[in-house]
Design a protein around this motif. Structure first.
Motif, PDB file in Angstrom:
ATOM      1  N   ASP A  93      22.016  97.412  38.475  1.00  0.00           N
ATOM      2  CA  ASP A  93      23.420  97.158  38.147  1.00  0.00           C
ATOM      3  C   ASP A  93      23.891  97.336  36.917  1.00  0.00           C
ATOM      4  N   VAL A  96      27.386  98.480  37.081  1.00  0.00           N
ATOM      5  CA  VAL A  96      28.391  97.467  37.574  1.00  0.00           C
ATOM      6  C   VAL A  96      28.658  96.378  36.381  1.00  0.00           C
ATOM      7  N   LEU A  97      27.501  95.889  35.883  1.00  0.00           N
ATOM      8  CA  LEU A  97      27.862  94.997  34.714  1.00  0.00           C
ATOM      9  C   LEU A  97      28.456  95.665  33.450  1.00  0.00           C
ATOM     10  N   GLU A  99      29.214  96.434  29.713  1.00  0.00           N
ATOM     11  CA  GLU A  99      28.878  95.909  28.678  1.00  0.00           C
ATOM     12  C   GLU A  99      29.810  94.685  28.614  1.00  0.00           C
ATOM     13  N   GLY A 100      30.201  94.231  29.683  1.00  0.00           N
ATOM     14  CA  GLY A 100      31.109  92.994  29.815  1.00  0.00           C
ATOM     15  C   GLY A 100      32.401  93.337  29.029  1.00  0.00           C
ATOM     16  N   GLY A 101      33.144  92.324  28.820  1.00  0.00           N
ATOM     17  CA  GLY A 101      34.612  92.516  27.909  1.00  0.00           C
ATOM     18  C   GLY A 101      35.637  92.768  28.885  1.00  0.00           C
ATOM     19  N   ARG A 102      36.863  92.142  28.293  1.00  0.00           N
ATOM     20  CA  ARG A 102      38.002  92.255  28.966  1.00  0.00           C
ATOM     21  C   ARG A 102      39.252  92.048  28.088  1.00  0.00           C
ATOM     22  N   THR A 103      40.421  92.719  28.305  1.00  0.00           N
ATOM     23  CA  THR A 103      41.680  92.827  27.525  1.00  0.00           C
ATOM     24  C   THR A 103      42.528  91.608  27.680  1.00  0.00           C
ATOM     25  N   PRO A 105      42.708  87.788  29.272  1.00  0.00           N
ATOM     26  CA  PRO A 105      42.018  86.634  29.905  1.00  0.00           C
ATOM     27  C   PRO A 105      42.875  86.171  30.989  1.00  0.00           C
ATOM     28  N   TYR A 112      38.665  94.158  39.063  1.00  0.00           N
ATOM     29  CA  TYR A 112      37.276  94.383  38.258  1.00  0.00           C
ATOM     30  C   TYR A 112      37.027  95.848  38.890  1.00  0.00           C
ATOM     31  N   PRO A 113      36.759  96.747  37.725  1.00  0.00           N
ATOM     32  CA  PRO A 113      36.580  98.139  38.150  1.00  0.00           C
ATOM     33  C   PRO A 113      35.294  98.592  38.997  1.00  0.00           C
ATOM     34  N   PHE A 317      38.025  98.650  29.128  1.00  0.00           N
ATOM     35  CA  PHE A 317      37.299  97.506  30.062  1.00  0.00           C
ATOM     36  C   PHE A 317      37.838  97.792  31.421  1.00  0.00           C
ATOM     37  N   ARG A 318      38.712  98.356  31.748  1.00  0.00           N
ATOM     38  CA  ARG A 318      39.284  98.477  33.229  1.00  0.00           C
ATOM     39  C   ARG A 318      38.818 100.141  33.738  1.00  0.00           C
TER      40      ARG A 318
ATOM     41  N   GLY B 418      36.179  85.974  30.634  1.00  0.00           N
ATOM     42  CA  GLY B 418      35.569  87.437  30.636  1.00  0.00           C
ATOM     43  C   GLY B 418      35.635  88.093  29.371  1.00  0.00           C
ATOM     44  N   MET B 419      35.874  87.637  28.391  1.00  0.00           N
ATOM     45  CA  MET B 419      36.275  88.292  27.079  1.00  0.00           C
ATOM     46  C   MET B 419      34.928  88.724  26.401  1.00  0.00           C
ATOM     47  N   CYS B 420      33.677  87.773  26.700  1.00  0.00           N
ATOM     48  CA  CYS B 420      32.515  88.164  26.067  1.00  0.00           C
ATOM     49  C   CYS B 420      31.917  89.268  26.491  1.00  0.00           C
TER      50      CYS B 420
END
Lengths: 696, 576
Positions: A93, A96-97, A99-103, A105, A112-113, A317-318, B418-420
């Motif tokens: 995965d 799939v996973l 490196e995490g992160g999002r803009t 929250p 999720y892409p 992140f997207r 989900g920010m981390c």
């Protein structure tokens, strides 16, 4: 004679460089369904302008440098090959996973892409190499072969292989490659350690997957390009621009197409660096390229153009991170077509929605009714509705005024002129924020930099951006409207080689470090003797990726030696690192050991031995000057002198308010701004004397 | 002074830009993995009245409430602030989230006048607790917890570091040079914020900036009002239960949230007072976390474009009780684990209660933390002979179904949004003497729904050439994350020791365990709850999940009522 072309979203730019050094610039509409046609159209336009037969004209050229969006468009529109990913058992995965992160929250409206390669086409290879490169579980070949049989059954068209720790011990990846050759011949594949030998498996896997997925398509595209150029009479060398600011022969790109993801935009800082030195007397530059839909920012720090591995296709992140070295470009949705709107709380926003080229701004009178940046500029008198694109397109000023009045003026309770000025101010601030995001990450002080304005819409607010950032001056190169195509004529055939080798200044392993550097030098020389054969000259730049102990984000530290002669050379490296860290992050930690992680050597082969020339002088009878009413925030209506860019004398200093126009661009000089044209053809605006009052 | 809609937009953008600039600096200069690999930090700006103004890209649980309380504590303890001052704050009794979140507060002072305060808050790798973890789940009180507590203690004076405090920390915090590197990075980030605001004030005038903050709060309040009016009014309660650990009642920590939405008056009220008293363990809320966790549940449930600042908060009232496990703690109650476990239960209860108000509102329960994949690991690295301590972020999925979308897969937990970041396997193997054996999604573990929650993640790792200590506080084994509006619960958490023989032995949920060479630690993290009836899920999405191995054909038939390959649906679809 050389051709340089850059395929943009709206226009295909072409610059013809004659052996005399004279340049001529052309723009033809981009033909998205068949981009080669747009290029051939531009070449036909040039041949016509030269009064020559197309085939004869094209036949005189010895080189064509090509910037293409074909690769990135294929990814965005999902037209890449059916690609499989082979990873280490237990780790399916990675994509799939990520490196995490999002803009954002709190925004649960965005999905999720999906992974770049679906899980259904991801296979776990029975093997494991441990940290340090020791084989923990030998490769089970029968298992690998069974997977390859499944790839065949699933009609996979390309394969990416990314096994853990292949950068320290590539044996298993190499063996899987050999098995693919044997059991799945004809299906292209990419091995992660060969393509992108960096730590962090997601970045290697992503780069390998993207690269493999582009191979069938880009091989076909580049084959068709060379064939159709050949049919059109071209007998020269075809080179393609790379994301890291160099170029490669078309055949090499077909073998590793990830190199051209950012082909084109990567050239803006190459051109910017030259004009910053020539006309801005600065080794630091902020290069802003403003088109119809996007605003791209890149940098030059002490004459070097910073690279990043964190390049995103789509939004951060997207979308997908390429993980592959590319010139650091920050791109935001802001351009002439950006739409202005007022929210239900009465606050003005501009973008990220864009009216694009169709239906376009309201003033195009082509179906668009919403107020855009271009409409605001027409209302303010910045853009002459009768002289847009050199008069090729007439704009409807009434439609522009109406859109600005209804969409912005009424909701904000502002007169139409003030509403238009407010739109420009909000866009300016959006652009400033994009610039600040990238300058803080790269440690560049705008006050110590020159702003280079490129792209057709740069001049609308370049001076205002510079004032807000504290940049003392703005340089608008005469080729600014085709900055990338111009940069392509200045760049070199180049290739970056990378090795992973960990050591620290606490216990520096001089012998091993020198072995790594010697190997990199050897690979660079092989490039000089291969693709670089016959080049005028070449250089090799060496960089070590370094950080303080416990940090994980490395800085690119230039090495001033080919190899380390003694401990003194290492001391020099230590001093250089502390200085660089302080320059970028404002702190230094002299007591901390420095960790050296990755080693890079970039070889550049110069293919032409002349500096870029000048645009062909124009017939001054075309000059269109006089004055125009300009409405500016804070100042109100003023009569601005109108200058024709190409016809301006060198050295004469003018004062704003004024407008400088060419068929490709319009530049605003506000009151208090002084400007002149330089011997290199650039327009330089001095904004240092102006009060830094941004908000009226 | 009245600013128009363009001027408001520009200044809001500039303040957000400053907080982003602080964050970028902190990310790039931090030393510990929890800071620079996982991005477990936040930067924000509060007004001179201690109200939250801008917190771009911060972790929700760090900032919605807390910065305001901490800035007030700073002003209370240091009535005479001077330029060049900086304060270290981690006291949960004075506004900090939990002791592991060291926070630097720096007043912005021009010509002797205090205008704003900037904050940089970062979860530390170690804070000198009695055991090597920053989450001491079973600590009876702050004394057993053992953290050094700094209630707004001055650490810079005249722009110079106060070495006394640094020496104290260096004598107590494990791997002190790593802590000191993070401390410098936080000071650097805050200093950048201070400089930027000073230059903004000098450029535009302080009066204009203060006029802006008032009008921006009014604007944000208006946006909040509009968002509340889109939600069906009413009153609902929901229960979310944290699994029992030593120090809690046998049936765990039962968190009731009572939510009242009054669109006419334009208020949301969350009442957490009807809950148990503080407990003799580390799960108690700090006031900051209780307020924030409730607010997250509300903001997750409404129009996401409402700016999160003191203006919007005027329309959101959180009712707390002193001495309550989800209220205001009295010293020496331990709040060691305040940002995650029970905080997430508050958020889950609030958003599930919101979902009861009507369709299109609320969210299911987000997966629970803190599984061993996010444990604090420590020991001595045999490769260097040096001690190490750090929190792993090998991943936890946990995203919940929402009214419009499936889960955001890599949520980690509710408070984090989900920010981390998630650690690279290779980087973790470099930084700790461990090998990550496996990391993959678990089929059929998602919270089924019209919009489904996240599947669980399976993670297994083992020490290499040594023993390691592993600390974690896992929730969600007994009380798996629930669905909302007919959505189903997700798979819960599990953790085991795999002995050298291969035998799996379950581990307690809150533990500090030693794993020897030859053994490994195995965990399955929580999935996230589903939103809406699974039989209303778009069959094309069900087929996609089956093709991708997230859901088996059997489950597609039994739960979603979709026939994939001739398997007969055992449930009837309401839709399609």
């Amino acid at each position: 004679m050389r051709f340089s072309s850059d395929t943009g979203g709206t226009f295909t730019d072409l610059i013809v460089e004659h052996d005399s050094g004279e340049l001529r610039m052309y723009k033809a509409p981009t033909t998205a369904d068949d981009p080669v046609r747009g290029l051939l159209d531009a070449l036909a336009l040039a041949a016509g302008d030269h009064g020559e037969d197309v085939a004869a004209f094209i036949g005189r050229a010895d080189m064509l440098i090509h910037g293409t969006t074909h690769a990135i468009n294929a990814i965005i529109t999902g037209r890449t090959a059916r690609t499989a990913l082979l990873t280490t058992a237990g780790h399916p995965d990675i994509l799939v996973l990520r490196e995490g992160g999002r803009t954002e929250p709190f925004d649960f409206t965005v999905a999720y892409p999906e992974p770049y390669v679906p899980r259904a086409l991801t296979f776990e290879v029975p093997e494991r190499v441990a940290a340090g490169g020791v084989v923990r579980r030998p490769l089970e070949e029968a298992g690998a072969v069974a997977i390859i049989e499944q790839l065949r059954a699933k009609e996979v068209q390309a394969v990416a292989v990314c096994l853990l720790w292949s950068i320290l011990n590539p044996d298993h990846e190499l063996r899987v490659g050999a098995l693919l050759d044997e059991h799945l011949p004809g299906v292209p594949y990419t091995l992660s350690h060969r393509l992108n030998p960096v730590l962090r498996e997601y970045r290697r896997a992503s780069a390998a997957a993207i690269d493999a997925s582009l191979k069938p398509l880009m091989a076909a595209y580049l084959g068709s390009l060379t064939q159709r150029l050949d049919e059109a009479g071209f007998r020269g060398r075809t080179l393609v621009l790379t994301s890291s600011g160099g170029m490669l022969d078309a055949a090499e790109v077909a073998a590793a197409p990830i190199h051209v993801i950012n082909s084109g935009p990567s050239m803006a800082p190459i051109a910017g660096r030259r004009y910053a030195g020539l006309d801005g007397a600065s080794a630091n530059a902020i290069v802003a390229d403003t088109g119809g839909t996007t605003f791209d920012v890149s940098l030059v720090r002490r004459g070097r153009i910073p690279l990043t591995k964190e390049t995103w296709i789509g939004q951060p992140f997207r979308g997908h991170m390429t993980g592959f070295p590319s010139i650091d470009i920050k791109s935001v949705g802001a351009g002439g077509g950006s739409i202005a709107w007022v929210d239900d709380g009465g606050v003005l926003h501009v973008g990220p929605q864009s009216a694009g080229a169709a239906p376009g701004p309201a003033c195009y009178a082509a179906g668009g009714t919403r107020a855009t940046l271009t409409d605001a500029c027409v209302v303010l008198g910045i853009v002459d509705p009768a002289y847009f694109l050199g008069g090729a397109m007439k704009l409807d000023i009434d439609a522009a005024r109406e859109a600005v009045r209804v969409d912005v003026g009424e909701p904000l309770g502002l007169p139409t002129d003030d509403a238009a000025a407010a739109i420009v101010q909000v866009v300016t601030e959006n652009m400033v924020q994009a610039i600040e995001d990238i300058t803080v990450n790269q440690g560049i002080d705008p006050a110590d930099s020159v702003l280079i304005g490129g792209g057709g819409a740069a001049g609308l607010n370049a001076a205002a951006i510079a004032r807000r950032l504290g940049c003392p001056s703005v340089v608008i190169p005469e080729v600014g409207a085709a900055l990338s195509a111009a940069g392509a004529l200045m760049t070199d055939l180049s290739m970056e080689h990378h090795s992973t080798f960990f050591t620290t200044t606490e216990a520096f392993d001089l012998t091993a470090a020198n072995a790594v550097l010697d190997d990199l030098s050897r690979r660079c020389r092989a490039f000089v003797d291969g693709p670089g054969r016959g080049s005028v000259s070449h250089t090799i730049d060496r960089v070590v990726e370094a950080r303080y102990a416990h940090q994980v984000w490395e800085l690119d530290l230039p090495l001033h030696v080919e190899r380390f002669a003694s401990a003194t050379d290492v001391d020099g490296l230590v001093d250089d690192f502390h200085r660089l860290h302080e320059e970028i992050f404002a702190i230094r930690d002299p007591a901390s050991p420095i960790e050296l992680v990755g080693w890079k050597a970039t070889v550049r082969c110069r293919l032409a031995d002349r500096e870029l020339g000048r645009l062909r002088a124009v017939d001054s009878s075309q000059q269109r000057s006089g004055t125009r009413r300009l409405y500016l925030a804070g100042t109100g209506a003023v009569d601005a002198a109108v200058h024709r860019f190409e016809a301006m004398d060198v050295g004469t200093v003018h004062a704003g308010p004024a407008i400088v126009e060419s068929p490709f661009t319009t530049v605003v000089a506000e009151p208090g701004c002084r400007f002149h044209r330089t011997a290199n053809g650039s327009l330089v605006l001095d904004v240092s004397a102006q009060a830094r009052e941004v908000i009226r | 002074m009245t600013l128009d809609g363009a001027q408001l937009a520009i200044l809001a953008n500039r303040f957000e830009g400053i907080s982003r600039k602080m964050g970028n600096t902190l990310l790039r200069t931090g030393r510990s993995g929890v800071l620079n690999r996982a991005k477990d930090f936040s930067c924000c700006i509060v007004t001179r009245d201690c109200e939250l103004l801008a917190a771009a890209e911060s972790l929700p649980i760090h900032v919605l409430s807390g910065p305001d309380l901490m800035a007030r504590a700073m002003q209370q303890f240091h009535p005479r602030l001077a330029a060049g001052d900086a304060f270290l704050h981690n006291s949960p009794y004075h506004g900090c989230s939990h002791p592991a979140d060291h926070t630097i507060l720096m007043p912005v002072i021009d010509d002797g006048v205090h205008h704003f305060t900037v904050l940089a808050k970062a979860h530390q790798a170690d804070i000198g607790n009695s055991i090597p973890t920053t989450y001491h789940g079973t600590a009876r009180d702050v004394y057993e917890e053992g953290a050094l507590i700094f209630p707004a203690v001055k650490v810079q004076h005249g722009y110079e570091i106060v070495d006394d405090v640094v020496r104290m920390c260096q004598m107590r915090i494990r791997v002190p040079e790593q802590w000191y590197g993070d401390f410098l990075a936080m000071l650097g980030a805050a200093r950048i914020g201070e400089r930027e605001i000073l230059s903004l004030g000098r450029e535009l005038g302080w009066d204009r900036l203060h006029a802006f903050t008032e009008q921006w709060f009014d604007y944000s309040e208006g946006r909040m009002l509009a968002a509340i009016r889109k939600v069906p009014g009413g009153h609902a309660t929901a229960l979310s239960v944290h699994d029992p650990i030593p120090g809690t009642p046998a049936d765990g920590v039962r968190v009731h949230a009572e939510v009242r939405v009054d669109p006419a008056a334009g208020y949301v009220d969350v009442d957490l007072r009807d809950n148990p008293d503080s407990m003799e363990c580390g799960l108690n809320m700090s006031e900051a976390c209780a307020r924030t966790a409730a607010s997250i549940g509300v903001f997750n449930s409404i129009d996401h474009t409402v700016p999160k600042n003191a203006g919007a908060f005027r329309r959101l009232r959180v009712h707390l009780r002193e001495g309550c496990v989800v209220g205001i703690p009295r010293h020496p109650t331990s709040c060691s684990v305040a940002t995650t476990n029970v905080a997430d239960r508050i958020t889950s209860a609030v958003q599930r209660a919101m979902s009861e108000l009507g369709p299109g509102v609320g969210m299911a329960e987000v997966g629970c933390v803190l599984p061993p994949s996010t444990a604090v690991v420590s020991g001595v690295d045999p490769r260097t002979g040096k001690a190490f301590v750090n929190q792993l972020f090998l991943g936890a999925t946990g995203g919940a179904g929402s009214p419009t979308q499936d889960c955001w897969l890599t949520m980690l937990h509710a408070g984090n949004g989900g920010m981390c970041y998630i650690d690279s396997v290779e980087l973790d193997e470099v930084y700790q003497p461990i090998e990550i054996r496996s990391r993959h999604l678990v089929p059929d573990s998602e919270g089924a729904g019209q919009h489904r929650g996240a599947p669980s993640l399976f993670v297994e790792y083992a020490p290499v050439g040594c023993s390691i200590e592993v600390g974690f506080v896992v929730d969600g084994h007994i009380n798996a994350p629930l669905g909302a509006r007919g959505g189903l619960a997700a798979h819960g958490s599990e953790q085991h020791r795999r002995k050298a023989s291969g035998e799996l032995v379950p581990l307690p949920q809150s533990a500090q365990v030693r794993i020897d060479e030859g053994e490994s630690i195995v965990c399955i993290t929580c999935g996230g709850g589903g939103y809406g009836d699974p039989t209303e899920r778009d069959p094309a999405l069900v087929r996609h999940d089956v093709a991708e191995g997230i859901v088996t054909a059997a489950r597609a038939a039994s739960i979603y009522g979709v026939d994939i390959d001739g398997s007969t649906p055992v449930t009837t679809r309401r839709n399609g």
